[in-house]
Write an enzyme that holds these catalytic residues in place. Structure first.
Site, mmCIF file in Angstrom:
data_model
loop_
_atom_site.group_PDB
_atom_site.id
_atom_site.type_symbol
_atom_site.label_atom_id
_atom_site.label_comp_id
_atom_site.label_asym_id
_atom_site.label_seq_id
_atom_site.Cartn_x
_atom_site.Cartn_y
_atom_site.Cartn_z
ATOM 1 N N SER A 180 0.954 -1.259 -0.105
ATOM 2 C CA SER A 180 -0.045 0.023 0.079
ATOM 3 C C SER A 180 0.768 1.422 -0.125
ATOM 4 C CB SER A 180 -1.047 0.080 1.054
ATOM 5 O OG SER A 180 -0.025 -0.231 2.166
ATOM 6 N N ASP A 217 -2.690 6.312 12.293
ATOM 7 C CA ASP A 217 -1.712 5.448 11.338
ATOM 8 C C ASP A 217 -0.701 6.294 11.087
ATOM 9 O OD1 ASP A 217 -0.383 4.335 9.015
ATOM 10 O OD2 ASP A 217 -2.501 4.123 7.960
ATOM 11 N N HIS A 220 1.375 5.103 6.849
ATOM 12 C CA HIS A 220 0.898 5.601 5.534
ATOM 13 C C HIS A 220 0.987 7.235 5.615
ATOM 14 C CE1 HIS A 220 -0.984 1.685 5.270
ATOM 15 N NE2 HIS A 220 -0.667 1.768 4.220
#
Ligand code: NAG
Ligand code: NAG
Ligand code: NAG
Ligand code: NAG
Ligand code: NAG
Ligand code: NAG
Length: 424
Positions: free
Chosen positions: A157, A396, A399
């Protein structure tokens, strides 16, 4: 046994269980698919051109010059290490290079401002190598160099975010009716029709085959990797003109990982050993398949995480949440494995073909402010107000927001693509 090994050395598990969920965002939605009806085209064209014009005047002020020989020299004679430098606040108002509103291809996962992030300074930093400038990103120049070619980002990702960033960096130079986005899982393909150039993403979180290869349903409790099998993926990479690989965080769940080699039984391998074997498998494929005259390959060094704030602010026990400025050098986070960095460097050096390592780890280490934090999605849903109020659980710190740090990774890829050692 696992415990004694884990405590006996400095392995840093990057993913406490709560964080593991953030890796499962393969299904992130694309907000607006580009559409093109004959009637709306004119209108849309005008809008795009005026944006492009505006954009151009804006970036012309960038102090990144157009002295091409400087960039050639920097990369060929090594007169400038572009990975050594500092983040500077961009005084020319040329950052960000696109906006959340201007790029219709951003997924909700990365649009931090629309997701409620209150500060936007993180979009205004520019990477300045100590000994030179990065070239100004010129979308048209890149598209021209990619004409009749395919550029493919392969990995997890984080790599998908870099791909999204690249799409956004070029898309404003193309009118709406001349570009398209297609999903052919595990691929996503952005096509610039007039150039016959594609910019693609291919989901392969371990690069080699694994039980996490499904493009959207890769939420697996027990990860299993086939260290010597790659053909299921690599057959889709054959003949691609520019390959950009990346793989790290999926390996870092535990100090050991279940894996197989050939028909041998599944067993637990030391992660460093397993990673090295997987990379050799990739290397063998590259050596046997790549045509160095027509193809180029890159490998992105690991993307750092900012999960423990005590690393940069002693005594604190938070994470990247509420961080609004970069860390002052020197800084290196314990989640970034020097072992793995070394394995990547050594394995690539031993190959017959040239694979350029884009060493973006150090520059990204400083950017504790660049992560999506609580302004993102979790399992396809925007965090709720209640979840956002619990950053210790929900932030998070793996990311990145877009526009943001991955744009700089692409500025470097751009420099190497246009000014790197040519093989023709
Ligand atoms: C378009 O690009 C693809 C691959 O990048 C290539 O195979 C094909 O020949 C190109 N088409 C034309 C008309 O040049
Ligand atoms: C490997 O698989 C076994 C059997 O499923 C499991 O008990 C063990 O916890 C796994 N090891 C790791 C490191 O995930
Ligand atoms: C894994 O291998 C590395 C490098 O060979 C070694 O330094 C490390 O201690 C090993 N880890 C475990 C858990 O055995
Ligand atoms: C965020 O940081 C600011 C300044 O460092 C501080 O005043 C504020 O209390 C912090 N907010 C939270 C929710 O931690
Ligand atoms: C990457 O860059 C950092 C800092 O510039 C350097 O310390 C490190 O050795 C480099 N790693 C590799 C594999 O080249
Ligand atoms: C690899 O790159 C170097 C320069 O960086 C060049 O001298 C060499 O010829 C290249 N090798 C191949 C096989 O392309």
């Amino acid at each position: 046994m696992t415990t004694s090994l884990a405590s006996g050395h400095r392995f840093q598990t990057l993913f406490p269980l709560a964080l593991a969920a953030f890796l499962l965002l393969g299904a992130s939605r694309i907000k607006i698919e580009s559409s093109c009806s004959k009637t709306s085209c004119q209108h849309v064209l005008q809008r795009v051109f005026s944006f492009a014009a505006m954009h151009k005047t804006k970036i012309r002020n960038d102090d990144g010059g157009d002295d091409e020989h400087i960039y050639h020299d920097a990369l060929r004679n090594g007169s400038c290490d572009v990975f050594e430098g500092a983040w500077v606040l961009d005084e020319y108002n040329s950052r960000p290079l696109y906006t959340e509103e201007s790029c219709p291809y951003l997924t909700t996962q990365v649009t931090c401002l629309s997701n409620g992030r209150p500060d936007s300074l993180y979009q205004k930093w520019r990477w300045k190598p100590h000994a030179c400038q990065l070239p100004r990103f010129d979308a048209v120049k890149l598209l021209e160099s990619l004409s009749n070619k395919r550029l493919m980002f392969i990995g997890d990702s984080l790599q998908r975010t870099q791909w999204e960033s690249m799409v956004c960096l070029v898309e404003s130079a193309i009118p709406d009716c001349k570009k398209s986005m297609t999903k052919i899982p595990p691929r996503r393909i952005f096509l610039a029709e007039e150039y016959n150039a594609s910019i693609e993403f291919y989901w392969a979180p371990f690069l080699v085959e694994s039980n996490a290869d499904h493009a959207t349903k890769h939420r697996v409790q027990k990860r299993q990797v086939k260290l010597d099998s790659i053909s299921k993926h690599s057959k889709n990479w054959e003949g691609v003109d520019v390959l950009v690989f990346e793989s790290y965080v999926w390996w870092m769940n535990k100090p050991l990982i279940n894996a197989t080699i050939g028909s041998l039984e599944m067993k637990e391998y030391n992660v460093t050993t397993a990673y090295s074997l997987a990379l050799q498998t990739l290397g063998k494929w590259l050596d046997s398949t790549m045509n160095p005259l027509t193809q180029k390959a890159f490998f992105m060094s690991l993307s750092p995480t900012h999960i423990w704030s005590w690393e940069w602010k002693s005594g604190s026990n938070g994470n990247c949440f509420n961080e609004t400025t970069p860390i002052q050098p020197p800084y290196w986070g314990i989640g970034s494995s020097h072992h793995i960095m070394g394995v990547v460097r050594d394995t690539l050096q031993d190959l017959k073909v040239n694979v350029t390592l884009l060493n973006i780890t150090q520059l990204s280490e400083y950017r504790k402010d660049g992560h999506t934090s609580v302004y993102t999605e979790r399992q396809g849903k925007l965090l709720t107000f209640e979840q956002r109020a619990q950053p210790q659980i929900y932030a998070d710190c793996v990311h990145w927001c877009l526009p943001g740090v991955p744009d700089t990774w692409n500025e470097m890829l751009y420099m190497y693509l246009l000014y790197g050692p040519s093989r023709h």
